[in-house]
Design a protein around this motif. Structure first.
Motif, short mmCIF file in Angstrom:
data_model
loop_
_atom_site.label_atom_id
_atom_site.label_comp_id
_atom_site.label_asym_id
_atom_site.label_seq_id
_atom_site.Cartn_x
_atom_site.Cartn_y
_atom_site.Cartn_z
N ALA A 147 -18.81 -62.18 -9.05
CA ALA A 147 -19.36 -62.60 -7.65
C ALA A 147 -20.68 -62.82 -7.34
O ALA A 147 -21.35 -63.70 -7.02
CB ALA A 147 -18.61 -62.06 -6.64
N VAL A 148 -21.16 -61.93 -7.85
CA VAL A 148 -22.78 -61.54 -7.83
C VAL A 148 -23.48 -62.64 -8.63
O VAL A 148 -24.43 -63.42 -8.34
CB VAL A 148 -23.33 -60.21 -8.57
N VAL A 149 -23.01 -63.05 -9.85
CA VAL A 149 -23.67 -63.97 -10.76
C VAL A 149 -23.45 -65.41 -10.14
O VAL A 149 -24.23 -66.28 -10.26
CB VAL A 149 -22.73 -63.94 -12.17
N LEU A 150 -22.10 -65.81 -9.60
CA LEU A 150 -21.82 -67.12 -8.90
C LEU A 150 -22.82 -67.36 -7.77
O LEU A 150 -23.16 -68.38 -7.40
CB LEU A 150 -20.49 -66.97 -8.62
N VAL A 151 -23.04 -66.16 -6.84
CA VAL A 151 -23.99 -66.10 -5.76
C VAL A 151 -25.29 -66.63 -6.28
O VAL A 151 -25.99 -67.57 -5.71
CB VAL A 151 -23.86 -65.23 -4.95
N GLU A 157 -26.28 -68.20 -9.11
CA GLU A 157 -26.08 -69.56 -9.54
C GLU A 157 -25.99 -70.74 -8.57
O GLU A 157 -26.35 -71.64 -8.47
CB GLU A 157 -25.13 -69.77 -10.60
N ASN A 158 -25.62 -70.08 -7.34
CA ASN A 158 -25.53 -70.94 -5.90
C ASN A 158 -26.70 -71.25 -5.73
O ASN A 158 -26.94 -72.43 -5.39
CB ASN A 158 -24.67 -70.14 -5.14
N VAL A 159 -27.89 -70.40 -5.84
CA VAL A 159 -29.29 -70.59 -5.74
C VAL A 159 -29.79 -71.47 -6.83
O VAL A 159 -30.59 -72.38 -6.44
CB VAL A 159 -29.77 -69.19 -5.59
N ARG A 160 -29.43 -71.21 -7.91
CA ARG A 160 -30.18 -71.78 -9.09
C ARG A 160 -29.57 -73.29 -9.31
O ARG A 160 -30.48 -74.27 -9.75
CB ARG A 160 -29.76 -71.03 -10.53
N ILE A 161 -28.29 -73.73 -8.66
CA ILE A 161 -27.84 -75.02 -9.00
C ILE A 161 -27.64 -75.49 -7.55
O ILE A 161 -26.58 -75.65 -7.19
CB ILE A 161 -26.79 -74.84 -10.07
N LEU A 195 -28.26 -68.32 0.67
CA LEU A 195 -27.48 -68.13 -0.78
C LEU A 195 -26.68 -69.43 -1.01
O LEU A 195 -25.83 -69.50 -1.82
CB LEU A 195 -26.54 -66.74 -0.68
N GLY A 196 -26.73 -70.39 -0.18
CA GLY A 196 -25.95 -71.47 -0.21
C GLY A 196 -24.20 -71.24 -0.23
O GLY A 196 -23.50 -71.90 -0.62
N LEU A 197 -24.05 -70.21 0.61
CA LEU A 197 -22.63 -69.97 0.95
C LEU A 197 -21.97 -70.73 1.87
O LEU A 197 -20.60 -70.81 1.85
CB LEU A 197 -22.35 -68.42 1.24
N LEU A 198 -22.39 -71.31 2.80
CA LEU A 198 -21.84 -72.18 3.63
C LEU A 198 -22.00 -73.61 3.15
O LEU A 198 -23.11 -74.21 3.13
CB LEU A 198 -22.69 -71.90 5.12
N ARG A 199 -20.97 -74.04 3.03
CA ARG A 199 -20.82 -75.67 2.49
C ARG A 199 -19.77 -76.36 3.03
O ARG A 199 -18.72 -75.77 3.64
CB ARG A 199 -20.57 -75.60 0.93
N GLN A 200 -20.00 -77.60 3.24
CA GLN A 200 -18.84 -78.53 3.80
C GLN A 200 -17.86 -78.99 2.81
O GLN A 200 -18.19 -79.14 1.58
CB GLN A 200 -19.50 -79.95 4.43
N TYR A 201 -16.57 -79.15 3.19
CA TYR A 201 -15.75 -79.33 2.25
C TYR A 201 -15.01 -80.87 2.61
O TYR A 201 -14.01 -81.09 2.64
CB TYR A 201 -14.62 -78.26 2.31
N ARG A 202 -15.82 -81.62 2.88
CA ARG A 202 -15.94 -83.07 3.25
C ARG A 202 -15.49 -83.77 1.52
O ARG A 202 -16.49 -84.59 1.29
CB ARG A 202 -16.62 -83.87 4.00
N LEU A 203 -14.23 -83.60 1.15
CA LEU A 203 -13.98 -83.99 -0.20
C LEU A 203 -13.94 -85.53 -0.19
O LEU A 203 -12.66 -85.79 0.25
CB LEU A 203 -13.01 -83.22 -1.10
#
Lengths: 278, 177
Positions: free
Chosen positions: A111-115, A117-121, B38-46
């Motif tokens: 989970a830490v790595v994916l978060v 990479e969320n920032v990296r990509i 952190l880019g955790l909040l995203r839209q799911y308008r596929l």
């Protein structure tokens, strides 16, 4: 008559193990795909960190140096290596059921790595990549809760995020005339990037079939969360339809990661179903 | 202890879920303003509301040292679907960013209506420029890139230029590097 394998998901550990296997295998495939195009992460690639870092907020110098080291070309490849090892470990430990504490640690680390990479990509991500981060977060929280003897709230979170993804995709389609008329499907399958010539030849001359498939997609996506209220045969049928939908998308559109990621949410949905029905 | 951990985790995940639900209602401008760190909040308008209707191609026009245009080359490498793509499809990891980069450039160009040259320092512009100049043609001294939209295989619809960059001089230009 409820199949025993379905009621088995009422046991959180069974749902967690199934999720770990599917998420681990899917993330291994996705990681290897990124590794296969690793030159794109160089200084003259579309994922070049020297360019993408300009879009990140300013941080203290020490933090910036650390970020540049981790997200530079070499650092990114190391990150992919770690992600691959963790993904495979999660899949193997989930399949064998051995060392649950180690599997929990792998879930937290992934989970830490994916978060990260969320920032990296920041771009070029699919909905499945975004959802996979939340599945990993859910698994990580289950591991933390398990260590403390708390209930597995992470499984409910994974099921809720999957429901949100399906409902959003369905509702945003149904407001669009092109989807309601069935025209959208012909557009998508006619693309070089997401389509296939054989699918275009099949669908283009058949407007009724296109209309039916568009409405089936929209209604199914919007109604999927209600499946947990259905009796066992209905719930299983909805999951089977969902899985077939993602496999069809993988065949026609090349969206292979959706199969793994959305399938990884189904054990959590089964866990929620079992809590409601037993 | 178990109750505290369960409650803290439950509240944190509930907050993340509510924030995720909220962001589904954002339009493009809202999204641009409220990017989560952190880019955790995203839209799911596929593939919605409007379906993807065109392929995005990146073309590069090289220019030699006397200002003569060399043959246009295509950088994007989209190819027709193969059965193996069902399981293994790494090439899309190369072309998926083109659409996002193009949309970001379009958004920047609109935002910077009075100072359009400023788009040249946008991350998307610099990343695409890096790709465009990575392998210049023999004898190229400068180059320019274009994003082109192509509507599938419909012969009745011509490709449309969506974005055209400035002309950029190449390092060591003119000696073919």
């Amino acid at each position: 008559m409820t199949p025993s394998w379905l009621t088995g998901f009422g046991d959180a550990s069974a749902a967690v193990r199934a999720t770990a296997v599917l998420l681990g295998l899917g993330q291994a495939v996705t990681t290897l795909e990124y590794v296969a195009v690793r030159d794109a992460f160089g200084d003259r690639g579309i994922y070049a960190w020297p360019a993408l870092r300009l879009g990140r907020p300013a941080r203290p110098p020490a933090w910036t140096r650390l970020r540049d080291t981790v997200f530079g070309r070499s650092g990114t490849l190391v990150l992919f290596g770690v992600r691959l090892v963790l993904s495979l470990a999660l899949a193997v430990l989930g399949a064998t059921g051995a060392w649950p504490a180690l599997a929990g640690a792998a879930a937290v680390a992934l989970a830490v790595v994916l978060v990260a990479e969320n920032v990296r990509i920041p771009w070029g991500r699919e909905g499945a990549d975004d959802l996979a981060v939340h599945v990993a977060l859910g698994l990580a929280v289950v591991a933390l809760c398990d260590a403390a003897g708390a209930p597995p709230v992470g499984l409910v979170y994974i099921a809720a995020m999957a429901a949100l993804a399906y409902v959003t995709a369905g509702v945003t389609k149904v407001v669009e005339p092109l989807w309601r008329s069935g025209e959208a499907l012909a557009w998508v399958v006619n693309l070089q990037s997401f389509g296939a010539p054989w699918a275009y030849d099949l669908l283009e001359p058949r407007p009724r079939l296109r209309w039916f498939l568009c409405w089936l997609t929209m209604v199914a996506e919007m109604a999927t969360p209600l499946a947990v209220l259905l009796p066992a045969p209905g719930f299983v049928a909805v999951l089977a339809l969902g899985f077939a939908f993602h496999v069809a998308n993988a065949v026609v559109m090349g969206l292979n990661s959706f199969v793994w990621t959305f399938a990884a949410t189904y054990p959590s949905a089964a866990f929620v179903w079992a809590q409601l029905h037993t | 202890m178990a109750t505290v951990v369960g409650a803290v985790c439950g509240v944190a995940l509930a907050a993340l879920f509510v924030a995720s639900v909220r962001i589904q209602f954002f339009d493009a401008a809202d999204l641009h303003r409220h990017r989560s760190p952190l880019g955790l909040l995203r839209q799911y308008r596929l593939f919605s509301p409007a379906p993807v209707r065109a392929d995005i191609h990146l073309l590069v026009r090289d220019i030699d040292h006397v200002g003569r245009a060399l043959p246009v080359r295509e950088v994007t490498s989209i190819r027709l679907r193969r059965p193996v793509d069902t399981l293994w499809n790494p090439r899309r990891r190369r072309w998926l960013p083109w659409r996002a980069a193009m949309l970001e450039l379009a958004a920047f160009t609109t935002d910077l209506a009075d100072d359009r040259a400023a788009v040249q320092v946008a991350p998307a512009y610099l990343a695409v420029l890096g790709v465009a100049t990575a392998e210049p043609a023999e004898g190229a001294a400068a180059c320019q890139f274009l994003f082109v939209e192509r509507f599938g295989t419909d012969p009745a619809r011509s490709p449309v230029v969506l974005f055209c960059s400035a002309v950029h001089r190449l390092e060591g230009g003119g000696d073919g590097r």
